[in-house]
Design an enzyme around this catalytic site. Structure first.
Site, PDB file in Angstrom:
ATOM      1  N   SER A  15       0.849  -1.193   0.000  1.00 18.49           N
ATOM      2  CA  SER A  15       0.000   0.000   0.000  1.00 18.49           C
ATOM      3  C   SER A  15       0.883   1.240   0.000  1.00 18.49           C
ATOM      4  CB  SER A  15      -0.917   0.011   1.236  1.00 18.49           C
ATOM      5  OG  SER A  15      -0.142   0.085   2.431  1.00 18.49           O
ATOM      6  N   SER A 138      12.212  10.340   5.816  1.00 15.50           N
ATOM      7  CA  SER A 138      11.087  11.252   6.034  1.00 15.50           C
ATOM      8  C   SER A 138      11.636  12.642   6.296  1.00 15.50           C
ATOM      9  CB  SER A 138      10.279  10.785   7.252  1.00 15.50           C
ATOM     10  OG  SER A 138       9.291  11.732   7.617  1.00 15.50           O
ATOM     11  N   TYR A 151       9.938   7.625  15.930  1.00 15.46           N
ATOM     12  CA  TYR A 151       9.977   7.651  14.468  1.00 15.46           C
ATOM     13  C   TYR A 151      11.140   8.510  13.980  1.00 15.46           C
ATOM     14  CZ  TYR A 151       8.049   8.183   9.701  1.00 15.46           C
ATOM     15  OH  TYR A 151       7.856   8.188   8.346  1.00 15.46           O
ATOM     16  N   LYS A 155      14.267   7.326  11.681  1.00 10.83           N
ATOM     17  CA  LYS A 155      14.445   7.899  10.348  1.00 10.83           C
ATOM     18  C   LYS A 155      15.722   8.736  10.251  1.00 10.83           C
ATOM     19  CE  LYS A 155      10.786   6.207   8.293  1.00 10.83           C
ATOM     20  NZ  LYS A 155      10.930   5.245   7.180  1.00 10.83           N
ATOM     21  N   THR A 186      -1.513   8.687   2.549  1.00 14.58           N
ATOM     22  CA  THR A 186      -1.519   7.245   2.763  1.00 14.58           C
ATOM     23  C   THR A 186      -2.172   6.950   4.112  1.00 14.58           C
ATOM     24  OG1 THR A 186       0.596   7.187   3.944  1.00 14.58           O
ATOM     25  CG2 THR A 186       0.680   7.133   1.525  1.00 14.58           C
TER      26      THR A 186
END
Length: 271
Positions: A15, A138, A151, A155, A186
């Site tokens: 996805s 990101s 996160y 990243k 998304t």
């Protein structure tokens, strides 16, 4: 660089950005290897690609399954030309309220597992003297963003690994690209982990109004095709933040020059 008849392997391909990249590369005549945990969703993606494809489902945290997938991926057409480390999960929780297990899970999925898969594939590319490694980081891997401490840690770490790896591979014909997306439309926010490790289950307006995945994927593939090393795919304030923290090409060239001048050999000789 032309991607026609090249073999592209994408993790997190069921996805979002991974699926959109698969579609974009397929439209350019590439063969696609799709990996993720959900075999049925990978199959649904493969059915609509209109190109040769291979499904290799596995959990990125399962080392044995990952090594088996590397063997199958390299055997399918004899090589993997592009590997995209895209699998990952985000976070929406304050550091003060977040269980330590959330940090461990996100760093394992978004950083350690991506490094492990890359390390397993490296000998294949280095021996051939060609290939492209693509790391989906990101804007939160360039700028510390609230509610995403785990996160951001993962990243940021992925970019550090990729930048160091790029320098090492600069004399071996293998290219390394870092992609720093901003908000892309998304399910990343719905699937993000909350403070207790549960799935958040709802999205953010900024994500829902983000860049369409197909548009983001085209921008990414165009930039890889052009040989860009650090690729920022964002709009507005997110783009401005990413550009402020962009690593200058001159610095990347300087570090690669150290490798070309024998830096690694000298370090090893000195013990």
């Amino acid at each position: 660089m032309s991607f026609k008849d090249k073999t592209i392997w994408i993790t997190g391909a069921s996805s979002g950005i991974g699926e959109a990249l698969a579609r974009e590369w397929a439209s350019r005549g590439a063969r696609i290897i799709l990996s993720g945990r959900d075999e049925s969703r990978l199959s649904a993606v493969a059915e609509n690609l209109g190109t040769d494809s291979l499904i290799l489902p596995f959990d990125v945290r399962d080392d044995a399954a990952m090594h088996d997938a590397v063997t199958k991926a390299t055997a399918w057409t004899g090589n993997v030309d592009v590997f995209v480390a895209n699998a990952g999960i985000s976070q929406r929780s304050q550091a003060l309220k977040t269980d330590m297990q959330v940090y461990r899970d996100i760093i394992e999925i978004d950083l350690t597992a991506q490094i492990a898969a890359t390390q397993a594939l490296l000998p294949h590319m280095a021996e051939r003297g060609s290939g492209n490694l693509v790391f989906i980081s990101s804007i939160a891997g360039k700028v510390g963003v609230p509610m995403r401490t785990a996160y951001c840690a993962a990243k940021f770490g992925l970019i550090g690994y990729a930048d160091a790896l790029r320098a090492e591979l600069s004399v071996k014909g293998v290219e390394v690209h870092v992609i720093a997306p901003g908000s892309v439309a998304t399910n990343v926010s719905r699937n993000a982990l909350a403070a207790d490790g549960s799935k958040r289950g709802k999205s953010d307006d900024v994500i829902d109004n983000g860049i369409p995945p197909a548009e983001a994927a085209k921008t990414m593939v165009d930039a890889i095709e052009a040989g860009q090393r650090e690729i920022i795919v964002a709009r507005g304030m997110e783009e401005a933040m990413g550009e402020m923290r962009r690593t200058p090409d001159q610095l990347l060239d300087q570090v690669a020059g150290m490798v070309a001048a024998g830096y690694m050999e000298k370090m090893e000789a000195d013990g």
